[in-house]
Design an enzyme around this catalytic site. Sequence first.
Site: not given
Length: 455
Positions: A295-296, A299, A375, A379
């Site tokens: 997930h990070e 980003h 977000e 995901d």
Amino acid sequence: MASSKRMQPDRQSGLFMRYLFFTIICLFFSRIGIAAEQLPALQGTPSSVTSQIESVDETLPVAVPEPSAKALAHYRSGTVLWCIRTIWELWLPILFLFTGFSARLREFARKIGRHWFWAMCIYFVVLVVLNYLLSLPLAYFQGFIRPHAYNLSNQTLAKWFTDSLKELGLVLVLGCLFLWIPYLLLKKSPRRWWLYASLAMVPIYFFVVMIQPVVMAPMFNQFTPVKDKALEAKIMALAERAGIHGAGIYEVNKSVDTKTANAYVSGFLGTKRIVLWDTIIAQLNERELMFVLGHEMGHYALNHVVKGILCLSVLTLVAFYGVHVAASFLLRRFSRYFGFDQLSDLASLPLLVLLINVFSLVLTPIGFAYSRHLEHEADRFGLELTHYNHSAGTGFVKLQQQSLGVPWPGLVYTIWRATHPSNGERVEFFNEYKPWLKHEPSRYEAYFTPEQPKK
């Protein structure tokens, strides 16, 4: 995941963006942002990140459990506290304005400072320190008493107070360095200051984001390379598969402050990095942690930090124009109470702060809706990178049950406080999103190397 605000709304609204107007002033007086940097708080019985769970069937769905009575109490008290804090942040600037205190403080600063710049610094320091002292009881309850009451904090009173003073000092230093810029624009161009100030804020936002991980964050906690070298190797391999080469990955000792867990992306250009709290390493199993990191990395790979800042810049432009229009009206009506009739007057700072807080409330739904979109896409990236759907769901169930989460918060919470999709929405998405099982293309497969991650 990249932003933990949804799980920790009462701790702070984020050092990534305390929103709108003179970034430094907003760090103290306001509190809105695009939070795109932290993982929802997770806590519970520690489990080794290196635990062997090769037999997990990642296609199995995860049920969303009902919140506990304690979680509902935490949610409701948090809503009450948010309302009180919001009213306080509107009322205090009004008090400074209508009592004439701001105008008297300006005269005091002029007598002591003589030169305009030093007078500005004296005015700013006195006003910010007074605001800090008046707000200290609420901040103490919010940041120390309440987390301990719900068994969510490890922080000592000395550490909490020291960190509070550090943040105050940071605001004072940066404010004195940069406050002259907007006031110079107000003086030179009273009709178009809002446009020029908005443009000036763009590089300032990028500058603050760039220095935050290397200057600001280390003031509060110790950052080191990941101590578990086997784990670090797996993280680096996952990053390589995600097309992220040479990424900085750090571990931070947040266990001295909190029992919650977190991971986030921060920085810009050469300071960009992925950060793991030591608590998350202790509390998640390997697959849950790898999804979090996926997930990070989403980003990181999808440039969400830059996109978030650009969105914030657009909202800043709208807010500044609104401040310009509203301030003109209020100065015509109430200047005799304020003790000044020009927005370029140094005594106007509480008026600017008041209007920024008002427009931040108006614009928060837009900024947070965009944050939730980012977000959600992170995901999706994490699922496509790892295929760890079940593990992603179990991590969020831990979040809900053990960190006092509510899976389906109300509409008001969602609009004004939620920087992330709700916990229930996310778990349901983890259960449903599996295009690879249907031999359908994944949205972000072009970002990945051909080799599939080991299951």
